[in-house]
Each structure stands twice: as structure tokens, then as C-alpha cells.
Scaffold this motif. Structure first.
Motif, PDB file in Angstrom:
ATOM      1  N   GLU A  55       0.832  -1.196   0.000  1.00 51.12           N
ATOM      2  CA  GLU A  55       0.000   0.000   0.000  1.00 51.12           C
ATOM      3  C   GLU A  55       0.874   1.255   0.000  1.00 51.12           C
ATOM      4  OE1 GLU A  55      -3.617   2.073   2.593  1.00 51.12           O
ATOM      5  OE2 GLU A  55      -2.405   0.465   3.474  1.00 51.12           O
ATOM      6  N   THR A  61      -4.549  -0.722  -2.842  1.00 50.85           N
ATOM      7  CA  THR A  61      -5.316   0.182  -1.990  1.00 50.85           C
ATOM      8  C   THR A  61      -6.164  -0.667  -1.064  1.00 50.85           C
ATOM      9  OG1 THR A  61      -7.148   0.272  -3.582  1.00 50.85           O
ATOM     10  CG2 THR A  61      -5.445   1.980  -3.750  1.00 50.85           C
ATOM     11  N   LYS A  62      -6.633  -0.062   0.011  1.00 49.35           N
ATOM     12  CA  LYS A  62      -7.497  -0.795   0.926  1.00 49.35           C
ATOM     13  C   LYS A  62      -8.746   0.022   1.213  1.00 49.35           C
ATOM     14  CE  LYS A  62      -5.330   0.772   5.257  1.00 49.35           C
ATOM     15  NZ  LYS A  62      -4.591   0.357   6.471  1.00 49.35           N
ATOM     16  N   TYR A  71      -8.338  -5.451   0.236  1.00 48.87           N
ATOM     17  CA  TYR A  71      -7.204  -4.932  -0.536  1.00 48.87           C
ATOM     18  C   TYR A  71      -7.463  -5.146  -2.021  1.00 48.87           C
ATOM     19  CZ  TYR A  71      -4.864  -4.827   3.976  1.00 48.87           C
ATOM     20  OH  TYR A  71      -4.545  -4.559   5.280  1.00 48.87           O
TER      21      TYR A  71
END
Length: 207
Positions: A55, A61-62, A71
Motif C-alpha cells: 500500500e 489500496t485498501k 485490498y
């Protein structure tokens, strides 16, 4: 145990799993366990720091999905995955080799446990014969006689046959389950515990 992934390989492999679909951490752990036929299951302490690093690098991205953190690979992550496609192929070969090695460790654990159990049975039979000889002259009342020794030897041979049959059947079962990717990661420890319990109960019955 020898590390399953070489340095940096797990990071790239996680990217490849996320390229298939967005996943949360536990799903990634399950996916890795399935790829290894249950012979390897990474801990949360192994997975989450690498996801955090991915990340930071802008490769994933989360987002929150209820109580879970999902994720997802980014376009930058896909670009890196494409650029390192050759490395990913090598990692797949590493995974294949690791599955074979871990499966071999499972078989070795089974074989060692069965050998130990057979040795204990043989030792118990020898001890019984030695104690019978060391007790000196016996009367007709307490002398077990030749037939007792014959029966004991026959029982030992039959026990050895049962152990061999058990080992072969369990080995076949493990191979089948590994092919289906349904062998739990704790199979070896469970096997050792259960066989130790069986061994203790059998030896207790011989006293």
C-alpha cells in the motif's frame, strides 16, 4: 523448516492473487493455504506487513467492508506485475517444489511414527519373552507353554500387517486430499499427537 518463499517472492505473489480479485487478509491466507494443498498456511504477522508495504508503494489500496479491510491492486500494481511476469513464473515453480517438499515431510512424519510404533510392539514382545524366561522354572499352572509364545508372535506379525496397511491407506488418503487442496496446515502435528496417544494406549494394554 526451510522458508517457503525466497526473499521478496511472497510480496509479488500477493500482488498476483489480488490481480485475480480484491480480497481481505484472511482470504489471502486461505488462498495461499489452498495453493499449497494445506501444507503451508502463512500467519497474519507474515501477510499484513507485506500488504501495508504494498500500500505504501501505491501497488494496492485498501477499503473498509464492514469489519473487514479489503485490498485491491492498483493500475501501478498491475504494471509491476506485468513487468515481472517472468519472475512470477519462477515463483510458481518455487511453490510447486515447496508443495512437494512439504508433502514429503508429512510422509516422513507418518513413516517415522509407524516405525516407532512397530519398534515398541516388538520391544514389548521381547520383554515379555525375557521376563517369562527370567522367572525361572514354572509349574504347569503358571507356565504359558509353547502355544502362548506362538500366539504372541502371531499377534505381533498381524499387528505389523495392520500398521503397514494403515500407513499405506493414510498415505493414499493424504495424497488424495492434497490433490484436492484440503489438507489442513496442522496435519503433521495432529498426526503425531494422535499416533502418540494410540501408542501409549497400546503399550498400556500390554502391561
Amino acid at each position: 523448516m526451510t522458508p517457503v518463499f525466497a526473499h521478496g517472492s511472497l510480496r509479488l505473489y500477493l500482488l498476483s492473487l489480488l490481480a485475480e480479485r480484491p480480497q481481505h487478509g484472511y482470504e489471502l491466507i486461505q488462498a495461499l493455504s489452498e495453493r499449497f494443498g494445506g501444507t503451508y498456511s502463512p500467519s497474519a504477522g507474515t501477510i499484513y506487513p507485506r500488504l501495508a508495504k504494498l500500500e505504501e508503494e501505491g501497488l494496492v489500496t485498501k477499503s473498509a467492508d464492514g469489519r473487514k479491510t479489503v485490498y485491491e491492486i492498483t493500475p501501478t500494481g498491475r504494471a509491476e506485475l506485468a513487468a515481472r511476469e517472468g519472475e512470477l513464473g519462477a515463483i510458481e515453480d518455487e511453490v510447486t517444489d515447496s508443495v512437494r517438499r512439504l508433502a514429503s515431510e508429512v510422509r516422513s512424519g507418518v513413516n517415522a511414527a509407524m516405525k516407532s510404533l512397530r519398534a515398541d510392539l516388538a520391544s514389548a514382545a521381547r520383554q515379555a519373552r525375557t521376563e517369562g524366561t527370567a522367572s525361572g522354572p514354572t509349574t504347569a499352572e503358571n507356565d504359558p507353554g509353547p502355544s502362548s509364545h506362538v500366539n504372541s508372535n502371531q499377534a505381533l506379525r498381524e499387528a505389523d500387517m495392520v500398521l503397514n496397511e494403515f500407513r499405506q491407506q493414510l498415505r493414499a488418503d493424504l495424497r488424495t486430499q492434497a490433490y484436492r487442496a484440503t489438507v489442513p496446515a496442522d496435519t503433521v502435528s495432529t498426526l503425531r499427537t494422535q499416533l502418540a496417544d494410540v501408542r501409549a494406549r497400546i503399550l498400556a494394554s500390554l502391561d
